[in-house]
Each structure stands twice: as C-alpha cells, then as structure tokens.
Scaffold this motif. Structure first.
Motif, PDB file in Angstrom:
ATOM      1  N   GLN A 107       0.877  -1.171   0.000  1.00  0.00           N
ATOM      2  CA  GLN A 107       0.000   0.000   0.000  1.00  0.00           C
ATOM      3  C   GLN A 107       0.913   1.219   0.000  1.00  0.00           C
ATOM      4  N   ALA A 108       0.880   1.962  -1.061  1.00  0.00           N
ATOM      5  CA  ALA A 108       1.821   3.057  -1.230  1.00  0.00           C
ATOM      6  C   ALA A 108       1.096   4.314  -1.683  1.00  0.00           C
ATOM      7  N   VAL A 109       1.804   5.418  -1.614  1.00  0.00           N
ATOM      8  CA  VAL A 109       1.284   6.695  -2.077  1.00  0.00           C
ATOM      9  C   VAL A 109       2.358   7.348  -2.938  1.00  0.00           C
ATOM     10  N   GLY A 110       2.027   7.667  -4.150  1.00  0.00           N
ATOM     11  CA  GLY A 110       2.999   8.330  -5.001  1.00  0.00           C
ATOM     12  C   GLY A 110       2.419   8.642  -6.365  1.00  0.00           C
ATOM     13  N   VAL A 111       2.840   9.766  -6.935  1.00  0.00           N
ATOM     14  CA  VAL A 111       2.414  10.176  -8.269  1.00  0.00           C
ATOM     15  C   VAL A 111       3.673  10.512  -9.065  1.00  0.00           C
ATOM     16  N   ALA A 112       3.791   9.981 -10.269  1.00  0.00           N
ATOM     17  CA  ALA A 112       4.952  10.238 -11.109  1.00  0.00           C
ATOM     18  C   ALA A 112       5.109  11.736 -11.350  1.00  0.00           C
ATOM     19  N   ASP A 113       6.350  12.216 -11.344  1.00  0.00           N
ATOM     20  CA  ASP A 113       6.540  13.656 -11.511  1.00  0.00           C
ATOM     21  C   ASP A 113       6.335  14.097 -12.955  1.00  0.00           C
ATOM     22  N   LEU A 170      -2.880  13.791  -8.251  1.00  0.00           N
ATOM     23  CA  LEU A 170      -2.342  14.422  -7.046  1.00  0.00           C
ATOM     24  C   LEU A 170      -3.449  14.698  -6.034  1.00  0.00           C
ATOM     25  N   ALA A 171      -4.586  15.184  -6.520  1.00  0.00           N
ATOM     26  CA  ALA A 171      -5.703  15.484  -5.618  1.00  0.00           C
ATOM     27  C   ALA A 171      -6.293  14.209  -5.030  1.00  0.00           C
ATOM     28  N   LEU A 172      -6.461  13.168  -5.855  1.00  0.00           N
ATOM     29  CA  LEU A 172      -7.040  11.920  -5.365  1.00  0.00           C
ATOM     30  C   LEU A 172      -6.108  11.215  -4.391  1.00  0.00           C
ATOM     31  N   ALA A 173      -4.797  11.339  -4.584  1.00  0.00           N
ATOM     32  CA  ALA A 173      -3.860  10.753  -3.631  1.00  0.00           C
ATOM     33  C   ALA A 173      -4.085  11.339  -2.240  1.00  0.00           C
ATOM     34  N   ILE A 206     -19.407  11.740  -5.286  1.00  0.00           N
ATOM     35  CA  ILE A 206     -19.958  12.166  -6.570  1.00  0.00           C
ATOM     36  C   ILE A 206     -19.084  13.239  -7.202  1.00  0.00           C
ATOM     37  N   VAL A 207     -18.589  14.176  -6.402  1.00  0.00           N
ATOM     38  CA  VAL A 207     -17.686  15.193  -6.942  1.00  0.00           C
ATOM     39  C   VAL A 207     -16.376  14.552  -7.386  1.00  0.00           C
ATOM     40  N   CYS A 208     -15.844  13.605  -6.588  1.00  0.00           N
ATOM     41  CA  CYS A 208     -14.602  12.922  -6.975  1.00  0.00           C
ATOM     42  C   CYS A 208     -14.764  12.170  -8.291  1.00  0.00           C
ATOM     43  N   THR A 209     -15.942  11.596  -8.499  1.00  0.00           N
ATOM     44  CA  THR A 209     -16.180  10.779  -9.690  1.00  0.00           C
ATOM     45  C   THR A 209     -16.523  11.609 -10.914  1.00  0.00           C
TER      46      THR A 209
END
Length: 514
Positions: free
Chosen positions: A292-298, A362-365, A387-390
């Motif tokens: 279980q990790a958290v990360g977004v490619a730069d 980035l926001a969803l992370a 609903i807003v996220c989707t």
C-alpha cells in the motif's frame, strides 16, 4: 513518423503503432480504447490470465459510462450478481464476535440524475476478460504469457524484444508510441528516469485467498470487514465473486517476517484468528504480497513513452479510485494517440494527457490517504464527496478552449455544459435510454439548440456528430457545446459562432492545429 525514428531497427523488426507493456486493468483498457478509435495496438503481459486475487472491485459510474460507449456495460453489470447483498463496512475483533458498522450508506439520490450508469461491484479478474474479448473483437492484439525486454525509448519511437514464456521464442517490435502499464514497480518508469512524488511505500501486505463455509458467521455481507485483535493486529476481510471464497489481507514487515513464512499452516492460523474459530476448516488458494503506497509520477511522458494506471500513480484503496483512474487515464490518452497517428491532430495534443490527468491524481492521492486514515481510525472523512470525486474532475489544458473552473475539482458537478468539465448527462432518447454521453467514445459531438441544418456540412477529416439537445443542458448564453471523444466539453459558442466553419476551427484548436 516511422521514418524519423532515432533508434536502430532492421528488417527482422516488425512495426506496431502502439506497444502496451502490462495487461492489467489500465493496459487492457488502453488496448480497448485504442481499438475503439481505430488503432490496432499490441499489448503484452507476463501472466497467462487474470490473477485469482479479486483486487479492484469497485467500477465507478464514470468508468461504466466509458463502457457504455463500447456496448459492454450490461455484461459488466451482470458480473455484480455475486455482490448483490454486500453493503457497508463493519469492524470487529473477530467475525464470530460483535460487529460495529462504521459505514452503512443510504443510496445517494443525486445518482439518478447525474449519470446514466450505476456503480458496479465486480472482481477485477472477472471484468478483465470482458475488456480483453471486446478489445480483440475491435482488432487489438493482446498477448498473455509474453514479456517485453531490451526496451529502447527515443523521442520518435521505441523498440522492444517480445519473448514468449512458454517456448522462449522472441521477436523484435518497434512502435511509434509506448504505453507503460506495468504497475506500481514499473520498470519502464525507472528506465525513463521518472521519479515518483510522495511516500513510495507505506505498508506491506499479504493477501490470502481461501475457501471456507462462513454462512453461520455472516448473517449480513459487508463490503469488507476491518478485523482488530491482539493476535492479528489489523486485517481486512472481503468477499469474492466465487461463493464460499474469501480474501483476507494482513500487514507484515518483510525485514522480520519473510514472505516464505506464510505457508499453509500460518495462513490458516491467520484466517482462524480473524474468524474467531480455531477449528474452522479452510482451504488456502493463493498468497500474494503487495504494498500500500502513495505516489504520483513527476511526469507522465518521456518522448514517445507514456505512463498509465499504477505506473503513474498509487494510493490507498479507500473510495475505489485507483483502478478507475487508471482506466480513465487510458481513455484520455487513447483518443489523442489515435488522432495523432492518423494525422487529424498535431503531436502537441499528447502533452495535454499529463496536463489533464496528473493534477487529478495528485488530488485523489491526498483525498484517499485522508479517507483511509479516517476509516481505519474509527470513522469516515465526511468532507470527501464521492460524486464530486467521480464526476467533478475538471481539466485545464490546450485541448480545452476557454473555461476558468477550479481544477482538478470544483465544489460541485457541472449541471450545464462547461469547458473543462464532463458533459452533464441528459437522455436524448428516453425510450432507448440513450444518453448524450453514449454518443462519445471515438468522435466529437456537437450538442446544440440551434438549427442543425447549418452545422451539418463536413468538417474536414474530423468526425463530428451534431446532436440536438434541450435548452437546460447549455448555459443561457451558449447555443452549441463541443464535446470531446472522452465526454469532456472543449468549447462553448453563442449564436454568432454557431456555424460549421467555427466548429471546424474549434476542433482544430483542440487538436493543437493552430
């Protein structure tokens, strides 16, 4: 473009417009959406078939909208039958003890009007074959049991050796574009020198799939059970699509507890500790580690190569946003690649993939990390609006003309056409249950309240369907809305601009043709 490749090829090397490495959800979806748009890609995956692990189970309404354009939504909906009674999140010391319901939601009344689709619970290993079959029907080449090796990436193309694992045979392939869908530990991302922003590894888990008769313990089925006791610490128990088959996940420290120690005896002890029954008969089916990790490619692109799905972003499973985001990445990229490959768009259009999808990731992370922490801490993060996220994801890029909405999320889902936002759902044929969104997928749609006769002339090489809509779907000062193949509004125009020439120019600007 093929003549400009700056990597060495020879007569023994075959060509494909797009090579996709990785055949999970994101990779298979990329092959499917490219085929929908007329591109016959090759997708390879080292595994012979889907994992026995259920993995991502929530197919959100936005993903189902994309499946509607391919005519596979009913088949995917049917896969939800085994989960018909699953609802809510329960917490307990053991399944045999008392349950505390943390999350037992009522249906959201907004869903009936915001989308033509419904949320579907279906194991990934049952949905992937549907996507694979449809992709092949449309011309995609999906090769299981095949690895991509010796990958070389240039600005104008890439080459790779494709090796069959069953007989060791190999061939060399060159492609105009490479899609890395090779997962969390993406070797291609590392090859490209792309870093991942955020904490790379949060927690190590092992998932154990097992068979057991639990009818006497489970009077009501949950989406999952959070199990907390002294023997286990923390565990997560879920149902699967197969009756009598379950999955339990537990955390572990590889530095002190090697994966090899999870033999049948230890796995059975873990399961029985969660059930609260030391004598329960269980059959171990599969044991798989994951992080279980958290990360977004730069960045999402390097030359001709693009990252999608877990190769681009990872975060906790709360909210079922991970796999759905990967599928939506693939859809955003596919129509753009198709337009560039057949000459309808300038290659500059491809830069908008990262511009649009990375801010969302980035926001969803951040949102999913907060939600996961709150859920396992004893409650729920009430400020996360599913609903807003989707449906409220908004884009700002060169492929959006005008619009100044807050990105990647505004406070609400757009209820009228808005540049950078998903086109609001409206039925255009209630009897046939056809939504305005069903017309997208591989073409632009011009939604209009104006006289359609003036908008019908051909618009160069661009496939634009003109569709009459009700006044309520457009802002008061607009008479036409240009909808991209991914269902996002690219441009609004008033009556003075409601002519075929203006529409043609708008499409070309969206396609980065200036």
């Amino acid at each position: 473009m093929n003549e400009q490749m700056n990597i060495e090829v020879d007569a023994a090397t075959t060509h494909t417009p797009v090579l996709i490495v990785g055949g999970g959800y994101a990779g298979t979806a990329a092959a499917l959406f490219l085929a929908q748009n007329g591109v016959r890609a090759i997708a390879v995956d080292r595994h012979d078939g889907p994992s026995v692990q259920g993995r991502a189970r929530g197919v959100n309404q936005r993903t189902m909208e994309l499946y509607r354009t391919l005519g596979i939504h009913k088949e995917v909906e049917a896969l939800s039958a085994p989960f018909a009674g699953d609802a809510g999140v329960a917490r307990c010391a053991t399944l045999a003890g008392a349950w505390d319901w943390l999350f037992d939601p009522e249906p959201d009344s907004r869903l009936a009007t915001v989308s033509p689709s419904t949320f579907v619970m279906a194991d990934q290993n049952t949905v992937e074959p549907v996507l694979t079959r449809r992709a092949r029907e449309l011309g995609a080449i999906i090769e299981r049991g095949t690895v991509a090796e010796h990958i070389e990436v240039g600005e104008n193309g890439a080459t790779a050796t494709l090796r069959r694992l069953d007989d060791g045979t190999s061939r060399r392939v060159r492609c105009d574009y490479l899609i890395a869908a090779d997962g969390y530990a993406s070797g291609i991302r590392d090859l490209l020198g792309i870093r991942r922003v955020g904490t790379t590894a949060v927690q190590d888990w092992v998932s154990i799939v097992f068979d057991a008769d639990l009818d006497d313990l489970v009077e009501r089925r949950a989406l999952f059970w959070i199990v907390l006791n002294e023997e286990l610490g923390f565990a997560s128990l879920t149902t699967t699509a197969r009756p009598g088959r379950w999955s339990i996940g537990v955390t572990y420290d590889p530095a002190t507890t090697p994966l090899s120690s999870f033999d049948a005896e230890k796995c059975a002890a873990i399961i029985r500790a969660a059930l609260g029954d030391p004598e329960r008969e269980v059959g171990i089916v599969d044991v798989t580690p994951w992080q279980q990790a958290v990360g977004v490619a730069d960045r999402y692109r390097q030359g001709c190569a693009f990252l999608v799905g877990d190769a681009a972003h990872v975060w906790p499973p709360a909210g079922a946003m991970g796999a759905n985001s990967g599928i939506q990445d693939a859809h955003n990229l596919a129509w753009k690649l198709a337009a560039v490959l057949d000459g309808r768009a300038d290659p500059g259009l491809l830069d908008t993939y990262e511009d649009e999808r990375r801010p969302v990731a980035l926001a969803l992370a951040d949102l999913t990390v907060r939600r996961q922490a709150a859920r396992f801490g004893g409650g729920l993060d009430d400020d996360v609006d599913d609903i807003v996220c989707t449906f409220g994801q908004r884009y700002r890029s060169a492929a959006i003309l005008g619009g100044a909405a807050e990105v990647p999320f505004a406070g609400a889902v757009a209820d009228v056409a808005e540049p950078g936002a998903r086109m609001p759902h409206r039925w255009i044929d209630e009897e046939q249950r056809t939504s305005i969104l069903d017309l997208t997928g591989s073409r632009f749609v011009l939604a209009t309240v104006a006289d359609t006769d003036e908008l019908e002339p051909a618009m160069g090489p661009h496939d634009v369907l003109v569709q009459r809509v009700g006044r309520d779907v457009l802002p008061a000062d607009a008479v036409v809305a240009l909808i991209r193949p991914d269902g996002y509004v690219a441009w609004l125009a008033d009556e003075a601009q409601a002519d075929a020439e203006s529409v043609r120019k708008a499409v070309e600007r969206v396609m980065s043709i200036r």
